[in-house]
Structures are given as structure tokens and as C-alpha cells.
Design an enzyme around this catalytic site. Structure first.
Site, PDB file in Angstrom:
ATOM      1  N   HIS A 268     140.515  44.847  72.197  1.00  0.00           N
ATOM      2  CA  HIS A 268     140.758  43.437  72.488  1.00  0.00           C
ATOM      3  C   HIS A 268     142.140  43.007  72.008  1.00  0.00           C
ATOM      4  O   HIS A 268     142.342  41.856  71.617  1.00  0.00           O
ATOM      5  CB  HIS A 268     139.691  42.534  71.871  1.00  0.00           C
ATOM      6  CG  HIS A 268     138.335  42.712  72.473  1.00  0.00           C
ATOM      7  ND1 HIS A 268     137.183  42.345  71.816  1.00  0.00           N
ATOM      8  CD2 HIS A 268     137.939  43.221  73.662  1.00  0.00           C
ATOM      9  CE1 HIS A 268     136.136  42.623  72.565  1.00  0.00           C
ATOM     10  NE2 HIS A 268     136.583  43.163  73.696  1.00  0.00           N
ATOM     11  N   TYR A 277     133.680  49.341  68.830  1.00  0.00           N
ATOM     12  CA  TYR A 277     134.297  49.937  70.013  1.00  0.00           C
ATOM     13  C   TYR A 277     134.885  51.310  69.705  1.00  0.00           C
ATOM     14  O   TYR A 277     134.885  52.200  70.559  1.00  0.00           O
ATOM     15  CB  TYR A 277     135.387  49.014  70.559  1.00  0.00           C
ATOM     16  CG  TYR A 277     134.873  47.925  71.464  1.00  0.00           C
ATOM     17  CD1 TYR A 277     134.878  48.078  72.844  1.00  0.00           C
ATOM     18  CD2 TYR A 277     134.385  46.735  70.949  1.00  0.00           C
ATOM     19  CE1 TYR A 277     134.418  47.078  73.687  1.00  0.00           C
ATOM     20  CE2 TYR A 277     133.912  45.724  71.777  1.00  0.00           C
ATOM     21  CZ  TYR A 277     133.930  45.902  73.146  1.00  0.00           C
ATOM     22  OH  TYR A 277     133.467  44.915  73.968  1.00  0.00           O
ATOM     23  N   ARG A 331     132.528  41.317  65.663  1.00  0.00           N
ATOM     24  CA  ARG A 331     131.343  40.460  65.748  1.00  0.00           C
ATOM     25  C   ARG A 331     130.050  41.218  65.460  1.00  0.00           C
ATOM     26  O   ARG A 331     129.006  40.608  65.229  1.00  0.00           O
ATOM     27  CB  ARG A 331     131.261  39.806  67.124  1.00  0.00           C
ATOM     28  CG  ARG A 331     131.003  40.751  68.306  1.00  0.00           C
ATOM     29  CD  ARG A 331     131.092  39.985  69.615  1.00  0.00           C
ATOM     30  NE  ARG A 331     130.660  40.752  70.778  1.00  0.00           N
ATOM     31  CZ  ARG A 331     131.455  41.515  71.511  1.00  0.00           C
ATOM     32  NH1 ARG A 331     132.744  41.630  71.177  1.00  0.00           N
ATOM     33  NH2 ARG A 331     130.993  42.174  72.574  1.00  0.00           N
TER      34      ARG A 331
END
Length: 848
Positions: A268, A277, A331
Site C-alpha cells: 500500500h 501482506y 490493520r
């Protein structure tokens, strides 16, 4: 082994295909054989083989596969009108549609998993195929009605489930619905809307890192289904770009997502994401290497050393006794899966990578698997592995007496992940993880109703993991549930009450498509101002000298506050408190200095020295000594010299030395909250924890203050008393311009300078801004002086330090370091241009 993105892409351009993607099979028969092998490998990866599934170790895995498929079939049996699965409403909920495709895949998997209860069940296979037809006709095939909600489901998730299901049922589909593959691939290409002409677009911000690996793996499988050799090779060529080490000064396609030279991983564009990720990318590329084995489409041995480097330098420092550290989970910290579950995913990838490696590299990877198994406080359940073959390999590694358990980390290690603004400091009894942020790296990540109260997670929040403790009792989702978001360990926060994004806007994002910044759910403005905002100050960095470290950060408001005049009137922004902070990382102590701690707006401010949680029944005690020497215990506000937190039930303790700190407030409260306060999708489960906090409070309107304290992991009272009586720590400077400490027992002097010009401390003159560590060992003519410097702004041409006293000569020095004798001592200077925060070291001894 680093492959620069530019070198990789230039090789691809010049040669058409890198050596990793050879010219391949010549002739239709050879190409068809390679594609058939690819499909067979895929089935083996996900469903296992007769040999693997006959092993007793895979029984639990096969049972889990069978159980999921039977539950899905039962839901199909109970489906009402307009449903494929009972209770799964379709048509407006993209997550439900993704789930429907996943459930079909799970049924398909059970029918090809040899030894399972549904193995060979043709009726179940037909139901999967019919289900795929049904979903395409009603909810997927019409492009004008699709692509609502989360782009990920349409471009990656659904394609992943469909592609794998069609590969597993390849022969059945060809015989029963031969047109289905082409129908679905055409639709999947059309849904690749962030791509280009139905293919990958390397210029798209959506086609990077882990997302790119997922998309290209899907396209590899689709090429195998179509018999399209060119599609497979194109997908592989695109996927190769994720192996390139990111050079932030020579970006290709503007991509900042991926692995950096210092081990950092970013997704991101600005989120430190190794633990989410990053592990997804690791898993996907290792699976791809297995899928391609023996097909002629790739030479995996060229890439294995790169992935091994990710494990050693990117993952290993972040895994402590089988737990993935919170600082790299974005998150995902708000999810109920634990850090132990995260590491199980990494372990499976390392198990499979070891089978692709050879010699000492394979032994080291296997030894690391054993090390995690032996040190983790949670049972590492291989039944959760994706592949039954991996389950067998894992069992074989554990049974191999010739492979010793061995960590990939040295016992003492300090790591500056400056490319992602994170710091890790490890010792045999503990690990300390620090989350920094800057104008380059996001303060936090919020998205999709996950991590609802993240505001201060990148403001110097720290996590002190103690050896032998079950970390689910110390951190994980329950830590964020019960500890106030304004009082996370290490943060300085203003006294205010913020509202979550859903509370502010009535939905999990800010919606204003009519504004010039075009706020929609996945727009760039949403990313910049809502999902993962960066700070506005560029000073954040650190340096390592041997196993010791220093880190520094200037706290700032995020970009939304800076750009408030550009934002819509109903968009809520927040101003941050101010603080300039340093962390000096030794063996037994972690020294924290903070200056300029206050608030330009005049609000009250709290600095959390630490925060820890314990189970409700744990025996927690708080003891200490006042600055006048009198003993102290319990809670309240006091002028303390030292404090000790002890959890007798867990056998853990942390000491706090207040070197130069105003009165502190000590609290121990029972806190009960629902896990849903941090994530809307969490179950409404009440969690109770004893929450310990020690903090320094500044009243509204108070002048900025400086703090100096030390965390002492596993400290006993005797050690704390000895420190208080005159220990090895000395604060040399603590201002917004310069912060420095010395440790006489280690011969270390550490300086973080924040302003330009000269900074004097401990016999050093530092050309700031800079991070500097100097260690002097011995007093004879052959005594060694070691120096490490870095540029925490990442914008300086050079950084220098004058070592006052006797002139020194070079024993060894990194490239780019110059040493010369000057009046008053020895000048050490490093070329930091385009070093991106990397440290430079030199070892010196007295000149003859």
C-alpha cells in the site's frame, strides 16, 4: 542475494525473458506436457498426493478438508429459492459472493484429496461445476452488475477460488462443461479493471507486491487450463518483478511495494506489512515455485536465494518465540487470529523453501523450523497448513536428528528497518519492537472496519515481549481491545476523544465523490487521508553497531491536518501532540529520552512509559522506591526513582528507571470491553484484562517537558536498586536539538542529533542531524573504537562525527566511509547520499 528491479526489468526487456523463465518447451507436445505437469503440481500442492495422504501426519488435515466440504454441501442442500448456499445472500454483498466461490472450491478440493471421505465423489464434483455455472449466469457473468464493493474480491479473491477449482476438476470440466473454462477466463480478464486490456498493468497501484503475486499466480493457472503457454510465460514475467529489491531512488512503474535491502517490506505504498501482506507474498511465491517444478517454465533455483534472504533478514527478526510482532501487521492487529497463527503460515513457506534449497541453506531453513517449534508457546498445528505435502515435509524435518534446531537470528541482534520506520532489538530474555512513522511511512493502517482506533500506533508505540510468556496473554487483539488507544506503551497523546471512521461517517470510509479529491472507497485520497496517513516530519531513523542500536523520531501531525484547507468541511482532522524522541538499545536496558513533550494547542498530554496486560486472576505486584529512597508500592502518583511490575503467575517482570522524569502515575485496573471495539467483524466477545499503565501527565497549558527513563526487561529489585544507587547509565543531553546517553559498562556513547550544525556530547562532535553510536573497548594502545552513523532524514549528502582525543587509524570501514586525523581528534564521515537511512560503520585503533 538482491536483484535490483531495474536490472531485472532491463534483463527482461533485453532478453525477452530472464534466465529464470527459459525459452521453454519447443513444440506442441512438449508445451502440453509442461502445462499438464503444472496442473498436476497444483493438485499436489493443494490436495496432496497418494503418498503424502497415506501418512498418518496428514489425517487431521484431510479430516479438516472433508469437514469443510461436507458443511458446504449441507448448506447447498438447505438452500432456498435464489440461493446456492443456505443463508448466503447474493446480489449486493461481494464478500458473500467471494465466500460462495470459496465454498465451491473447498468441495472440489475434498473430491480430489486422496484418502479423504469425498475422494472421487463424482456427484459432488458435478455439483461444484453446476454451482460455478449457476453463479456465472446469475451473479458474475454480467459485467454491468458486477464489481461492487471491494475490488480485491473481483480481481483476486474470486479468480483465485475459481482458477483452483477448475484446475482440480480439469478432466471433469472438460468432459461435462468444456466451455466453462473459456467462459470464466473471459470474465476474469474483464474483471481485471485495474489492469490493462484484461491483463496485468505494472503501472497500476493495485498490481504490486502481494497483490501482483496473487493475480499472476491466478493467470498462470488460467494459462494451464486454456493450454495457453504464452499466457503462463507472460504471467511469470510479470511475477518476477516482485523478486526485485526495491531501490527507492530508482523506482520502476513508481512501485514502492516489496522488499527493501534492509529487510523491510511495504505494501500500500507506505505501510509496514511483513506480518500480513508480506507473509502472503512469501506463501504465494513459494507455492508458485512448487507449482512450476519440472514444468520447464521456470528455473526456481535462481530465485530460492532471494526468498531465503527474505526469511533471514525480513521475517526472522520479527518472529519471537513463534510470535509475529505487532509492528508489521497493519490493520491485522485487530483480528482475532494470533501472532502464533501468523507464524504458522511462515513456517509452512519455510518448510517448502527448504525442499527447494540445497546444502547448508536447506539445513539452516530446516533448523529454523525446528527452532520455532521448540520455542513457541503455542502448538504449531500443521493441520492448518495449506498443503498435505507440506505437513509431511514438516514431520520429516522434526524427525531428522541430523538437523539441529537453530535460530536464524544471533542470540543478540538489533535491527534498524529504516525503510519501513521500525526497530527490533533482541536478547535471549526478551525482544523489543518499536513502531516509528514519518513523512515516508504511514502512522497506522485502518480499512474496512478493521483497526478502528489506530491513531497512535506509529507514534513510538513499543511492544516488549518477554521470554517464556504466552504472548496471547500480553499482546494480540486483546491488548488493543483493553488498553486505551491514547495510552499504548510508548506513545505521547493529547487528551481528547476521537471517533472511529464508521462513527464519523456512518460507513467504513469517507464518501464524497463530488469533491475535487474524489473520495470513494478505494481512491487515492481515501488512502492518503483515511486508510493509512503519513506524518509530516521526515526525521525517523536509526543505526546499529554490532548488537546495539539507536533510534529517533520527531512526532508530527498527519497529512490530513496539514492539508485541512484542501479537504471537505465535514472531514474530521486531528492535531497531534509534540515530542522529539530517542531510544537507545543496550543489553539490559532500553533508554528512552523525550523532549519538547507538550501540545502547541495547549491541551493536556499523556506519555505512556509502558502499558501491559494480564489475565484477571494473575498475581500482579507493583513495587518501587521514591526519589528520596523510601519504598513505594501499589498505584497512584509519585516521584519515583524506580518501579517494578511483576506478574508472578506468568513468571515475568519489567523494571522502570526514572533517570530524569517528573512525577509518574501508576495504574492497575480491570478493564472489560468487547473485541468489536477494534474491528466491526469481530465477534461481540467481552474480554477482561488487568491493565497496567505507568505514565507522565502534563496539564493543559503546561510548558513542554523532557523525560528520561529506561525499561529493564526481567529486572529484579536488586538490579533496580543498584541502578538507582549509581548505575552505568548517564544522560548526556536531552533537548529537541540533541539527545545522548552513555553506558559505562559497555563503553557506549549514543547520540541522536535533530538540528543542523554541531552537537557536542560525551567527547563527540556530531554533524547533525544524525544517529551515532560509538563504542570504546580497552584502554591499551591496541584498544578498538567502533563507530556507526546514519542519516535519519534520508536526505543528507554526508554525515560526520568528530571523536575527540587521541588520533585513530582505520582497521576496517564500510565503503563510503572516510577517516582522517584533524585537530582535536579523528573525523569520521560517511557518504549517506541515496543510502535511505542505511548505517555506516568503521573500526579504529590508536595511530602509532
Amino acid at each position: 542475494m538482491d536483484i535490483t528491479r531495474r536490472r531485472l526489468l532491463s534483463a527482461l526487456s533485453a532478453a525477452g525473458l530472464l534466465a529464470v523463465v527459459p525459452a521453454g518447451p519447443v513444440g506442441a507436445a512438449a508445451a502440453a506436457a509442461g502445462l499438464a505437469r503444472l496442473r498436476a503440481n497444483t493438485e499436489a500442492v493443494f490436495a496432496g498426493t497418494p503418498a503424502s495422504n497415506a501418512r498418518p501426519e496428514t489425517a487431521a488435515k484431510l479430516a479438516a478438508v472433508d469437514k469443510a466440504a461436507r458443511a458446504n454441501l449441507k448448506a447447498m442442500d438447505a438452500a432456498g429459492a435464489g440461493e446456492l448456499f443456505a443463508g448466503l445472500a447474493l446480489g449486493t454483498d461481494d464478500a458473500n459472493l467471494n465466500t460462495a466461490f470459496r465454498w465451491l472450491y473447498e468441495i472440489a478440493l475434498a473430491t480430489v484429496a486422496y484418502g479423504g471421505g469425498l475422494y472421487g465423489d463424482k456427484a459432488a464434483r458435478r455439483r461444484v461445476i453446476d454451482g460455478l455455472v449457476w453463479l456465472h449466469e446469475r451473479y458474475y457473468g454480467d459485467q454491468s452488475k458486477g464489481y461492487y464493493g471491494n475490488w480485491f474480491h473481483w480481481e483476486i479473491g474470486i479468480s483465485q477460488h475459481v482458477s483452483k477449482a477448475l484446475v482440480l476438476l480439469h478432466d471433469e470440466v472438460r468432459a461435462y462443461r468444456p466451455e466453462l473454462v473459456r467462459t470464466y477466463v473471459t470474465s476474469m480478464d474483464a474483471y481485471l479493471r485495474n489492469g490493462k486490456n484484461g491483463d496485468v498493468n505494472l503501472d497500476s497501484r493495485f498490481h504490486t507486491g502481494a497483490n501482483l503475486a496473487d493475480i499472476t499466480t491466478n493467470r498462470i493457472l488460467q494459462g494451464a487450463l486454456l493450454g495457453d503457454e504464452a499466457r503462463v510465460r507472460k504471467a511469470l514475467t510479470d511475477q518476477l518483478t516482485v523478486f526485485a529489491t526495491i531501490d527507492p531512488y530508482r523506482l520502476d512503474h513508481g512501485v514502492t511495494d516489496g522488499y527493501y535491502a534492509d529487510g523491510s517490506f511495504i505494501q500500500h505504498a507506505s505501510v509496514a506489512y511483513t506480518g500480513s501482506y508480506g507473509k502472503g507474498l512469501l506463501t504465494r511465491v513459494v507455492q508458485t515455485l512448487k507449482i512450476l517444478d519440472g514444468t520447464g517454465f521456470a528455473h526456481g533455483e535462481e530465485l530460492v536465494p532471494v526468498v531465503r534472504g527474505w526469511v533471514r533478514n525480513g521475517f526472522a527478526p520479527l518472529i519471537f518465540e513463534g510470535w509475529m510482532m505487532e509492528i508489521v501487521k497493519g490493520r491485522a492487529v485487530s483480528r482475532t487470529d494470533s501472532g502464533y497463527t501468523d507464524v504458522a503460515v511462515v513456517v509452512e513457506a519455510v518448510v517448502d523453501l527448504s525442499s527447494l534449497a540445497s546444502g547448508t541453506d536447506a539445513t539452516a531453513l530446516k533448523g529454523y523450523v525446528k527452532h520455532i517449534r521448540e520455542t513457541s508457546r503455542a502448538t504449531l498445528g500443521p493441520a492448518r497448513f495449506v498443503s498435505p505435502v507440506s505437513v509431511v515435509r514438516y514431520a520429516d524435518i522434526l524427525a531428522d536428528a541430523s538437523v539441529p534446531a537453530a535460530d536464524l537470528n544471533p542470540a543478540a541482534r538489533s535491527v534498524a528497518f529504516n525503510a519501513m520506520d521500525k526497530t527490533v532489538h533482541r536478547r535471549p530474555g526478551y525482544a523489543f519492537a518499536l513502531a516509528r512513522s514519518s513523512a515516508r511511512i504511514s502512522k497506522y493502517e485502518y480499512m474496512n472496519g478493521e483497526n478502528l482506533m489506530p491513531w497512535f500506533q506509529g507514534e513510538g508505540a513499543h511492544y516488549l515481549y518477554l521470554s517464556g510468556q504466552d504472548q496471547t496473554e500480553a499482546y494480540g487483539v486483546d491488548y488493543f481491545t483493553t488498553v486505551s488507544p491514547y495510552a499504548l506503551a510508548g506513545v505521547t497523546a493529547p487528551a481528547e476523544q476521537r471517533r472511529t471512521v464508521p462513527e464519523l461517517y456512518g460507513k467504513p470510509y469517507y464518501d464524497n465523490p463530488g469533491h475535487p479529491l474524489n473520495f470513494t472507497s478505494s481512491s487515492e485520497s481515501q488512502n492518503k487521508y483515511v486508510y493509512f496517513p503519513r506524518g509530516t516530519h521526515g526525521h525517523s531513523g536509526g543505526v546499529v553497531l554490532g548488537a546495539y542500536g539507536a533510534a529517533a523520531m520527531v512526532q508530527s501531525s498527519d497529512v490530513a491536518y496539514r492539508d485541512r484547507a484542501l479537504l471537505p468541511g465535514d472531514f474530521v482532522v486531528h492535531r497531534n501532540a509534540s515530542a522529539t524522541k530517542s531510544w537507545f538499545l543496550f543489553d539490559d536496558e532500553i533508554v528512552v529520552l523525550a523532549a519538547g513533550v507538550g501540545d502547541p494547542a495547549g491541551r493536556a498530554v499523556t506519555t505512556a512509559v509502558d502499558a501491559r496486560v494480564a489475565a484477571p486472576g494473575d498475581a500482579v505486584s507493583l513495587t518501587g522506591a521514591r526519589r528520596d529512597g523510601r519504598p513505594w508500592s501499589g498505584t497512584g502518583t509519585a516521584d519515583l526513582r524506580w518501579l517494578r511490575y511483576a506478574n508472578a503467575s506468568q513468571g515475568t517482570a519489567v523494571g522502570y528507571l526514572f533517570l530524569d522524569t517528573p512525577r509518574v502515575r501508576v495504574a492497575l485496573d480491570d478493564v472489560t470491553r468487547s473485541r468489536r471495539v477494534v474491528r466491526t467483524a469481530n465477534p461481540d466477545t467481552a474480554v477482561t484484562r488487568q491493565v497496567f499503565g505507568v505514565s507522565v501527565d502534563r496539564a493543559a497549558g503546561a510548558r513542554p517537558v523532557a523525560l528520561a527513563y529506561a525499561l529493564v526487561p526481567n529486572a529484579g529489585e536488586r538490579l533496580l536498586r543498584s541502578h538507582a544507587a549509581g548505575g552505568p547509565l548517564e544522560v548526556l543531553a536531552n533537548s529537541t536539538r540533541s539527545q545522548a546517553v552513555s553506558h559505562s559498562g559497555l563503553g557506549l556513547t549514543a547520540v541522536n542529533s535533530f538540528g543542523s550544525g554541531r552537537h557536542e556530547a560525551g567527547g563527540l562532535r556530531v554533524d547533525g542531524p544524525a544517529c551515532v553510536l560509538v563504542r570504546r573497548q580497552g584502554t591499551s594502545a591496541s584498544a578498538l573504537t567502533s563507530v556507526a552513523v546514519s542519516d535519519p532524514t534520508m536526505g543528507r549528502e554526508t554525515v560526520g562525527v568528530l571523536l575527540r582525543g587521541r588520533r585513530l587509524r582505520v582497521v576496517s570501514a564500510d565503503e563510503g566511509v572516510r577517516v582522517r586525523a584533524v585537530r582535536g581528534g579523528t573525523w569520521v564521515e560517511a557518504d549517506t547520499h541515496h543510502a535511505y537511512g542505511r548505517g555506516f560503520t568503521a573500526t579504529l585503533r590508536p595511530a602509532r
